[in-house]
Design a protein around this motif. Sequence first.
Motif, PDB file in Angstrom:
ATOM      1  N   GLY A 290      -0.356   7.356   1.898  1.00 44.65           N
ATOM      2  CA  GLY A 290       0.325   8.009   0.785  1.00 44.65           C
ATOM      3  C   GLY A 290      -0.297   9.344   0.413  1.00 44.65           C
ATOM      4  O   GLY A 290      -1.514   9.518   0.464  1.00 44.65           O
ATOM      5  N   GLN A 291       0.550  10.298   0.042  1.00 44.35           N
ATOM      6  CA  GLN A 291       0.104  11.638  -0.320  1.00 44.35           C
ATOM      7  C   GLN A 291       0.280  11.870  -1.808  1.00 44.35           C
ATOM      8  O   GLN A 291       1.195  11.349  -2.439  1.00 44.35           O
ATOM      9  CB  GLN A 291       0.897  12.699   0.450  1.00 44.35           C
ATOM     10  CG  GLN A 291       0.607  12.719   1.942  1.00 44.35           C
ATOM     11  CD  GLN A 291       1.461  13.742   2.663  1.00 44.35           C
ATOM     12  OE1 GLN A 291       2.609  13.491   2.963  1.00 44.35           O
ATOM     13  NE2 GLN A 291       0.889  14.891   2.944  1.00 44.35           N
ATOM     14  N   ILE A 292      -0.620  12.673  -2.384  1.00 42.42           N
ATOM     15  CA  ILE A 292      -0.515  13.117  -3.764  1.00 42.42           C
ATOM     16  C   ILE A 292      -0.461  14.634  -3.745  1.00 42.42           C
ATOM     17  O   ILE A 292      -1.353  15.292  -3.221  1.00 42.42           O
ATOM     18  CB  ILE A 292      -1.716  12.639  -4.602  1.00 42.42           C
ATOM     19  CG1 ILE A 292      -1.743  11.107  -4.646  1.00 42.42           C
ATOM     20  CG2 ILE A 292      -1.655  13.200  -6.009  1.00 42.42           C
ATOM     21  CD1 ILE A 292      -2.935  10.551  -5.380  1.00 42.42           C
ATOM     22  N   LYS A 293       0.608  15.191  -4.339  1.00 44.48           N
ATOM     23  CA  LYS A 293       0.833  16.639  -4.315  1.00 44.48           C
ATOM     24  C   LYS A 293       0.876  17.103  -2.865  1.00 44.48           C
ATOM     25  O   LYS A 293       1.514  16.501  -2.022  1.00 44.48           O
ATOM     26  CB  LYS A 293      -0.221  17.368  -5.141  1.00 44.48           C
ATOM     27  CG  LYS A 293      -0.174  17.008  -6.631  1.00 44.48           C
ATOM     28  CD  LYS A 293      -1.295  17.647  -7.394  1.00 44.48           C
ATOM     29  CE  LYS A 293      -1.234  19.161  -7.350  1.00 44.48           C
ATOM     30  NZ  LYS A 293      -2.280  19.799  -8.148  1.00 44.48           N
TER      31      LYS A 293
ATOM     32  N   SER B  59       0.839  -1.190   0.000  1.00 46.74           N
ATOM     33  CA  SER B  59       0.000   0.000   0.000  1.00 46.74           C
ATOM     34  C   SER B  59       0.880   1.248   0.000  1.00 46.74           C
ATOM     35  O   SER B  59       2.059   1.195   0.344  1.00 46.74           O
ATOM     36  CB  SER B  59      -0.913   0.008   1.234  1.00 46.74           C
ATOM     37  OG  SER B  59      -1.831  -1.051   1.184  1.00 46.74           O
ATOM     38  N   SER B  60       0.291   2.374  -0.398  1.00 48.29           N
ATOM     39  CA  SER B  60       1.019   3.641  -0.417  1.00 48.29           C
ATOM     40  C   SER B  60       1.191   4.147   1.012  1.00 48.29           C
ATOM     41  O   SER B  60       0.205   4.363   1.726  1.00 48.29           O
ATOM     42  CB  SER B  60       0.268   4.679  -1.254  1.00 48.29           C
ATOM     43  OG  SER B  60       0.128   4.244  -2.583  1.00 48.29           O
ATOM     44  N   VAL B  61       2.446   4.316   1.422  1.00 53.37           N
ATOM     45  CA  VAL B  61       2.759   4.795   2.769  1.00 53.37           C
ATOM     46  C   VAL B  61       3.837   5.865   2.661  1.00 53.37           C
ATOM     47  O   VAL B  61       4.824   5.689   1.939  1.00 53.37           O
ATOM     48  CB  VAL B  61       3.249   3.647   3.677  1.00 53.37           C
ATOM     49  CG1 VAL B  61       3.622   4.181   5.052  1.00 53.37           C
ATOM     50  CG2 VAL B  61       2.193   2.566   3.799  1.00 53.37           C
ATOM     51  N   THR B  62       3.645   6.964   3.369  1.00 55.38           N
ATOM     52  CA  THR B  62       4.623   8.046   3.407  1.00 55.38           C
ATOM     53  C   THR B  62       5.161   8.193   4.822  1.00 55.38           C
ATOM     54  O   THR B  62       4.390   8.199   5.783  1.00 55.38           O
ATOM     55  CB  THR B  62       3.986   9.376   2.960  1.00 55.38           C
ATOM     56  OG1 THR B  62       3.548   9.263   1.608  1.00 55.38           O
ATOM     57  CG2 THR B  62       4.980  10.518   3.076  1.00 55.38           C
TER      58      THR B  62
ATOM     59  N   GLU C 254      -1.827  17.478  -0.815  1.00 47.92           N
ATOM     60  CA  GLU C 254      -3.075  17.192  -0.117  1.00 47.92           C
ATOM     61  C   GLU C 254      -2.799  16.682   1.290  1.00 47.92           C
ATOM     62  O   GLU C 254      -1.744  16.120   1.577  1.00 47.92           O
ATOM     63  CB  GLU C 254      -3.885  16.147  -0.889  1.00 47.92           C
ATOM     64  CG  GLU C 254      -3.240  14.778  -0.914  1.00 47.92           C
ATOM     65  CD  GLU C 254      -4.098  13.728  -1.583  1.00 47.92           C
ATOM     66  OE1 GLU C 254      -3.795  12.533  -1.435  1.00 47.92           O
ATOM     67  OE2 GLU C 254      -5.067  14.121  -2.256  1.00 47.92           O
ATOM     68  N   ASP C 255      -3.787  16.882   2.155  1.00 41.81           N
ATOM     69  CA  ASP C 255      -3.649  16.395   3.517  1.00 41.81           C
ATOM     70  C   ASP C 255      -3.936  14.900   3.543  1.00 41.81           C
ATOM     71  O   ASP C 255      -4.550  14.349   2.638  1.00 41.81           O
ATOM     72  CB  ASP C 255      -4.608  17.137   4.441  1.00 41.81           C
ATOM     73  CG  ASP C 255      -4.182  17.023   5.894  1.00 41.81           C
ATOM     74  OD1 ASP C 255      -3.069  16.521   6.148  1.00 41.81           O
ATOM     75  OD2 ASP C 255      -4.964  17.431   6.773  1.00 41.81           O
ATOM     76  N   THR C 256      -3.495  14.245   4.591  1.00 45.51           N
ATOM     77  CA  THR C 256      -3.680  12.802   4.687  1.00 45.51           C
ATOM     78  C   THR C 256      -3.999  12.450   6.122  1.00 45.51           C
ATOM     79  O   THR C 256      -4.454  13.293   6.909  1.00 45.51           O
ATOM     80  CB  THR C 256      -2.422  12.068   4.170  1.00 45.51           C
ATOM     81  OG1 THR C 256      -2.653  10.660   4.213  1.00 45.51           O
ATOM     82  CG2 THR C 256      -1.203  12.405   4.995  1.00 45.51           C
ATOM     83  N   ASN C 257      -3.774  11.210   6.507  1.00 41.64           N
ATOM     84  CA  ASN C 257      -4.052  10.749   7.859  1.00 41.64           C
ATOM     85  C   ASN C 257      -2.992   9.726   8.257  1.00 41.64           C
ATOM     86  O   ASN C 257      -2.076   9.436   7.489  1.00 41.64           O
ATOM     87  CB  ASN C 257      -5.453  10.136   7.946  1.00 41.64           C
ATOM     88  CG  ASN C 257      -5.752   9.217   6.776  1.00 41.64           C
ATOM     89  OD1 ASN C 257      -6.525   9.579   5.898  1.00 41.64           O
ATOM     90  ND2 ASN C 257      -5.131   8.046   6.737  1.00 41.64           N
ATOM     91  N   LEU C 258      -3.105   9.233   9.462  1.00 39.25           N
ATOM     92  CA  LEU C 258      -2.203   8.167   9.879  1.00 39.25           C
ATOM     93  C   LEU C 258      -2.315   6.988   8.916  1.00 39.25           C
ATOM     94  O   LEU C 258      -3.376   6.741   8.349  1.00 39.25           O
ATOM     95  CB  LEU C 258      -2.548   7.716  11.303  1.00 39.25           C
ATOM     96  CG  LEU C 258      -2.375   8.748  12.421  1.00 39.25           C
ATOM     97  CD1 LEU C 258      -2.942   8.203  13.721  1.00 39.25           C
ATOM     98  CD2 LEU C 258      -0.911   9.128  12.599  1.00 39.25           C
ATOM     99  N   ALA C 259      -1.231   6.286   8.734  1.00 34.61           N
ATOM    100  CA  ALA C 259      -1.250   5.151   7.821  1.00 34.61           C
ATOM    101  C   ALA C 259      -2.274   4.127   8.287  1.00 34.61           C
ATOM    102  O   ALA C 259      -2.403   3.834   9.478  1.00 34.61           O
ATOM    103  CB  ALA C 259       0.138   4.521   7.744  1.00 34.61           C
TER     104      ALA C 259
END
Length: 424
Positions: free
Chosen positions: A307-310, A140-143, A312-317
Amino acid sequence: MTSSDKKDEKKNTKDGTRVFKKMCLDGKISTYIGTREFVDHVGHIDPIAAVLLIHEMDWFTENKEYKVYAEITATFRYGRDDLDVLGINFKKDLYTDAMQVYPVKGVASCTTKIQGKLLKKLGSERAFPFTFDLPAGIPSSVTLQPVKNDTSSKPCGVEYCLKTYVAKDMHEPPDRKQVVDLLIKKITHAPDTQAPQPYIESAKNFMMSPNPLHVEARLDKERYIHGEPIYVHITMGNQSTRAVKKLRLSVKQVANICLFSNAIYKCTVASVEHDLNVQPSQTIAQTFSIRPLLEDNRDKRGLALDGQIKSEDTNLASSTIALPIANREALGIVVKYIVKIELFVSMGGELKLELPFTLSHPIPEHYEEDMEPPPQPTDANADNINLELDETGAYNNTLLSAQADDQLLIDFESDTLTSKETDA
């Protein structure tokens, strides 16, 4: 606002479907995609369905040796870009797949509703649908959260990129002006059926105490949505000779970096303390709540995020939910969550318990509708649909960086195209 106004607003929102578009620098090709998030349902993964639009068909007719290819790549980036020296890149491809989109090999078919509508709007002579079917077990996408306000390079983690490019051969390095790169992300949704409630019981004996301290703990459910409070039910029977003075409740994120052996990072994402006074021979049953939020952990470097795109805000994995596979490295970063319970008693004793749970997010709104197969030609209402296009700008490289967030509204019925700028 009245209930009728709310219904009208919801109806207007559903009339427009977001579609993302990106064009290469020299304007030869564009890529359209209905969503930049594709969902892993554990048993299967949604296909990545897109449409290629060729703007300069005459150029391809004159230069028949050139073709258009599409490639999907999952990359694990474990170092900063500015640390790349002597041609050594701090990244590893975990999964890659490629196909030829133009000229079409065989018959190109649409797999989603949006593909069919885009093909009808853009014209089948210049538009070509393509689809990637991904195997189970890919990460999965993870940052990994960088230092606060650090925008000097891409953050570390697992990212997906959908690339379309013009080249004579699939393995030939393309001209950067003829490449379209679209960042997408893979997210995992936990099954709708709830697993059994996490439960644990433990007893601890203390010196000079003939009877133990007995504790039972359980969560109200096993799967939680991001931002949802977690309720912990604790039943305590104190048969010891010591008093329980304090309770500490915390949520810990455990990130296992599968690229390296024994690389496990634990981070506390929420913590609360409660004063107690459970005397010997006393029994209590009480419920406590705790809520893990990214807003409370913005300063923690290395925290695993979705995972983030540009920008944008995100959340905990989200918790990693994957089928067992032989190659652990293919999982990238495995994320788990536990609720840790610590009871502190008089004269220095303590009792610790841990309850695992799943942190996920709900299926996106209108998800099932977007993933329907394309309409049949006999559908009389197929043209009465609007698509709201989120158009991103040209590919960013060291020579040119340009991005435009214009929203384009396509009216399939009147065959018109309008544009309006969004807030910066």
